[in-house]
Scaffold this motif. Structure first.
Motif, PDB file in Angstrom:
ATOM      1  N   ARG A  92       0.825  -1.200   0.000  1.00 27.58           N
ATOM      2  CA  ARG A  92       0.000   0.000   0.000  1.00 27.58           C
ATOM      3  C   ARG A  92       0.861   1.253   0.000  1.00 27.58           C
ATOM      4  O   ARG A  92       0.515   2.257  -0.634  1.00 27.58           O
ATOM      5  N   ALA A  93       1.974   1.236   0.707  1.00 23.90           N
ATOM      6  CA  ALA A  93       2.880   2.383   0.675  1.00 23.90           C
ATOM      7  C   ALA A  93       3.467   2.545  -0.718  1.00 23.90           C
ATOM      8  O   ALA A  93       3.593   3.668  -1.228  1.00 23.90           O
ATOM      9  N   LEU A  94       3.823   1.451  -1.349  1.00 22.21           N
ATOM     10  CA  LEU A  94       4.352   1.499  -2.709  1.00 22.21           C
ATOM     11  C   LEU A  94       3.341   2.128  -3.660  1.00 22.21           C
ATOM     12  O   LEU A  94       3.693   2.883  -4.573  1.00 22.21           O
ATOM     13  N   ALA A  95       2.066   1.850  -3.443  1.00 27.76           N
ATOM     14  CA  ALA A  95       1.015   2.362  -4.322  1.00 27.76           C
ATOM     15  C   ALA A  95       0.849   3.873  -4.224  1.00 27.76           C
ATOM     16  O   ALA A  95       0.163   4.472  -5.070  1.00 27.76           O
ATOM     17  N   LEU A  96       1.465   4.526  -3.236  1.00 26.20           N
ATOM     18  CA  LEU A  96       1.378   5.978  -3.130  1.00 26.20           C
ATOM     19  C   LEU A  96       1.955   6.662  -4.353  1.00 26.20           C
ATOM     20  O   LEU A  96       1.470   7.715  -4.786  1.00 26.20           O
ATOM     21  N   GLY A  97       3.025   6.096  -4.912  1.00 27.60           N
ATOM     22  CA  GLY A  97       3.669   6.714  -6.061  1.00 27.60           C
ATOM     23  C   GLY A  97       4.175   8.101  -5.724  1.00 27.60           C
ATOM     24  O   GLY A  97       4.795   8.336  -4.689  1.00 27.60           O
ATOM     25  N   ALA A  98       3.898   9.058  -6.615  1.00 30.15           N
ATOM     26  CA  ALA A  98       4.246  10.455  -6.366  1.00 30.15           C
ATOM     27  C   ALA A  98       3.099  11.095  -5.593  1.00 30.15           C
ATOM     28  O   ALA A  98       1.993  11.245  -6.108  1.00 30.15           O
ATOM     29  N   THR A  99       3.351  11.462  -4.345  1.00 31.63           N
ATOM     30  CA  THR A  99       2.317  12.048  -3.502  1.00 31.63           C
ATOM     31  C   THR A  99       2.348  13.562  -3.649  1.00 31.63           C
ATOM     32  O   THR A  99       3.289  14.225  -3.202  1.00 31.63           O
ATOM     33  N   VAL A 130      14.376 -10.510  -0.066  1.00 33.73           N
ATOM     34  CA  VAL A 130      13.521  -9.339   0.193  1.00 33.73           C
ATOM     35  C   VAL A 130      13.639  -8.340  -0.956  1.00 33.73           C
ATOM     36  O   VAL A 130      12.641  -7.769  -1.412  1.00 33.73           O
ATOM     37  N   TRP A 131      14.867  -8.120  -1.445  1.00 37.88           N
ATOM     38  CA  TRP A 131      15.052  -7.237  -2.603  1.00 37.88           C
ATOM     39  C   TRP A 131      14.236  -7.744  -3.784  1.00 37.88           C
ATOM     40  O   TRP A 131      13.547  -6.967  -4.456  1.00 37.88           O
ATOM     41  N   ALA A 132      14.303  -9.041  -4.042  1.00 33.60           N
ATOM     42  CA  ALA A 132      13.597  -9.616  -5.183  1.00 33.60           C
ATOM     43  C   ALA A 132      12.088  -9.462  -5.041  1.00 33.60           C
ATOM     44  O   ALA A 132      11.379  -9.137  -6.007  1.00 33.60           O
ATOM     45  N   GLU A 133      11.577  -9.670  -3.841  1.00 36.27           N
ATOM     46  CA  GLU A 133      10.135  -9.501  -3.611  1.00 36.27           C
ATOM     47  C   GLU A 133       9.714  -8.062  -3.859  1.00 36.27           C
ATOM     48  O   GLU A 133       8.649  -7.797  -4.444  1.00 36.27           O
ATOM     49  N   ARG A 134      10.544  -7.108  -3.433  1.00 35.02           N
ATOM     50  CA  ARG A 134      10.221  -5.695  -3.648  1.00 35.02           C
ATOM     51  C   ARG A 134      10.283  -5.327  -5.125  1.00 35.02           C
ATOM     52  O   ARG A 134       9.480  -4.518  -5.612  1.00 35.02           O
ATOM     53  N   ILE A 135      11.229  -5.913  -5.842  1.00 33.72           N
ATOM     54  CA  ILE A 135      11.342  -5.641  -7.281  1.00 33.72           C
ATOM     55  C   ILE A 135      10.067  -6.070  -7.995  1.00 33.72           C
ATOM     56  O   ILE A 135       9.502  -5.326  -8.821  1.00 33.72           O
ATOM     57  N   LEU A 136       9.587  -7.262  -7.710  1.00 36.87           N
ATOM     58  CA  LEU A 136       8.386  -7.751  -8.389  1.00 36.87           C
ATOM     59  C   LEU A 136       7.149  -6.963  -7.954  1.00 36.87           C
ATOM     60  O   LEU A 136       6.268  -6.690  -8.779  1.00 36.87           O
ATOM     61  N   ALA A 137       7.082  -6.585  -6.678  1.00 31.33           N
ATOM     62  CA  ALA A 137       5.956  -5.762  -6.224  1.00 31.33           C
ATOM     63  C   ALA A 137       5.973  -4.407  -6.921  1.00 31.33           C
ATOM     64  O   ALA A 137       4.927  -3.883  -7.339  1.00 31.33           O
ATOM     65  N   ARG A 138       7.159  -3.841  -7.072  1.00 29.75           N
ATOM     66  CA  ARG A 138       7.292  -2.548  -7.757  1.00 29.75           C
ATOM     67  C   ARG A 138       6.910  -2.666  -9.225  1.00 29.75           C
ATOM     68  O   ARG A 138       6.235  -1.792  -9.784  1.00 29.75           O
ATOM     69  N   ALA A 139       7.304  -3.758  -9.845  1.00 32.10           N
ATOM     70  CA  ALA A 139       6.964  -3.964 -11.252  1.00 32.10           C
ATOM     71  C   ALA A 139       5.460  -4.128 -11.444  1.00 32.10           C
ATOM     72  O   ALA A 139       4.895  -3.686 -12.447  1.00 32.10           O
ATOM     73  N   GLU A 140       4.794  -4.751 -10.469  1.00 36.49           N
ATOM     74  CA  GLU A 140       3.340  -4.905 -10.555  1.00 36.49           C
ATOM     75  C   GLU A 140       2.641  -3.554 -10.527  1.00 36.49           C
ATOM     76  O   GLU A 140       1.622  -3.354 -11.192  1.00 36.49           O
ATOM     77  N   VAL A 141       3.189  -2.603  -9.773  1.00 37.16           N
ATOM     78  CA  VAL A 141       2.556  -1.293  -9.623  1.00 37.16           C
ATOM     79  C   VAL A 141       2.946  -0.351 -10.756  1.00 37.16           C
ATOM     80  O   VAL A 141       2.092   0.339 -11.326  1.00 37.16           O
ATOM     81  N   PHE A 142       4.227  -0.336 -11.123  1.00 39.04           N
ATOM     82  CA  PHE A 142       4.724   0.667 -12.061  1.00 39.04           C
ATOM     83  C   PHE A 142       5.151   0.104 -13.411  1.00 39.04           C
ATOM     84  O   PHE A 142       5.486   0.874 -14.318  1.00 39.04           O
ATOM     85  N   GLY A 143       5.143  -1.216 -13.554  1.00 36.53           N
ATOM     86  CA  GLY A 143       5.484  -1.826 -14.827  1.00 36.53           C
ATOM     87  C   GLY A 143       6.979  -1.940 -15.053  1.00 36.53           C
ATOM     88  O   GLY A 143       7.798  -1.594 -14.196  1.00 36.53           O
ATOM     89  N   LYS A 144       7.316  -2.429 -16.238  1.00 38.29           N
ATOM     90  CA  LYS A 144       8.718  -2.528 -16.638  1.00 38.29           C
ATOM     91  C   LYS A 144       9.151  -1.247 -17.332  1.00 38.29           C
ATOM     92  O   LYS A 144       8.359  -0.586 -17.998  1.00 38.29           O
ATOM     93  N   ALA A 145      10.425  -0.941 -17.187  1.00 36.73           N
ATOM     94  CA  ALA A 145      10.950   0.276 -17.786  1.00 36.73           C
ATOM     95  C   ALA A 145      10.877   0.250 -19.304  1.00 36.73           C
ATOM     96  O   ALA A 145      10.812   1.298 -19.948  1.00 36.73           O
TER      97      ALA A 145
END
Length: 305
Positions: free
Chosen positions: A4-11, A281-296
């Motif tokens: 949920r914090a990740l989903a904040l994006g640019a606040t 933990v890094w890997a889990e965060r990477i995939l969670a981030r990709a789910e929210v913001f996509g691939k570059a």
């Protein structure tokens, strides 16, 4: 960092003195790609303008309460001046539609005053680390231990970079990121103090909103520090911040390999050592981030089975 914090994006911070809050958040003139907003009644509002600002906030809350929410609605937080003002906001009709509240000048003296209020379950808190105590590791450990008891209510800790610089009588110079002066070690200390205990942190604002290249440089340092949400003060900063949080494809593939339950204990990928025991933990965060913001590179994210 929590999902949920990740989903904040640019606040985006917006002063409550604006008379177009409903239009910018919900109407035809809504800000594109806005994921979260903080409606400010503190530093961005002069004392003499408080009655108007509170009236504008009341109007927005009544408007929001009368409409049916949608999945594209941004998360809405209010930043009061102090606990007394927060108590007043909690009594406003429609306050239940708020996602939560930003707690300014958070330290061991002020946070208990906010926590003593009857804030409804489900509404989240974002304390802002912006007083001189935030420069003191001992004081930050005291604050962390105090907030552990209510950690489920803390969505993220916001780093108030400008206020911290002000406490030192400084302002960052043109061309400098937040990490190029004395603020850099403070950010690193705050990450080390709170992140290992499960708190999410938000990166400070870049006040030079006209310098997109500098913002991108700073975002790279934010990401290196695990700060995967950032304060914005201008709508033009929103796409830059959220595009920077998209994940390179090579990182996605590396993360998937690390999380492969049938993978080895250690392996090499593209010349990099990967060790699931230490990189999980890094890997889990990477995939969670990709789910929210996509691939570059814009390619779709395919979820693992």
């Amino acid at each position: 960092m929590s999902a949920r914090a990740l989903a904040l994006g640019a606040t985006l911070y917006m002063p409550c003195t604006r008379t177009d809050l409903a239009a910018r958040l919900f109407g035809p003139g809504r800000i594109p790609d806005l994921r979260s907003v903080v409606l400010c009644l503190e530093d961005a509002v002069l004392e003499r303008d408080l009655p108007e600002a509170l009236s504008n906030l009341g109007g927005l809350l009544r408007f929001a309460d009368a409409r049916e929410g949608g999945p594209s609605d941004p998360m809405i937080f209010v930043r009061p001046r102090d606990a007394a003002m927060l108590a007043r906001i909690l009594r406003m009709p429609g306050a239940g539609r708020l996602t939560g509240y930003v707690l300014p000048k958070a330290n061991t003296e002020t946070v208990p005053c906010y926590l003593a209020l009857h804030i409804p379950d489900g509404q989240m808190l974002m304390p802002t680390l912006e007083t001189r105590e935030a420069c003191d590791p001992h004081e930050m450990r005291r604050l962390r231990d105090q907030m552990l008891a209510v950690q489920d209510r803390i969505l993220a800790l916001r780093i108030g970079g400008n206020d911290l610089m002000q406490s030192m009588g400084l302002r960052r110079s043109a061309g400098s990121t937040a990490y190029d002066g004395p603020l850099g070690p403070i950010i690193a200390m705050l990450v080390a103090t709170f992140s290992p205990w499960g708190f999410s942190l938000s990166a400070p604002v870049m006040e030079r909103f006209g310098d997109a290249a500098l913002l991108r440089r700073e975002l790279a340092r934010d990401i290196d520090h695990g700060l995967l949400t950032k304060t914005a003060i201008h709508p033009d900063q929103i796409p830059i911040i959220q595009n920077a949080l998209a994940v390179p494809s090579r990182d996605v593939e590396e993360a998937r390999a690390i999380l492969d339950p049938n993978g080895p204990a250690v392996f090499a990928q593209d010349g990099v050592m990967c060790e699931p025991a230490t990189h999980r933990v890094w890997a889990e965060r990477i995939l969670a981030r990709a789910e929210v913001f996509g691939k570059a590179d814009g390619l779709p994210i395919h979820k693992r089975a």
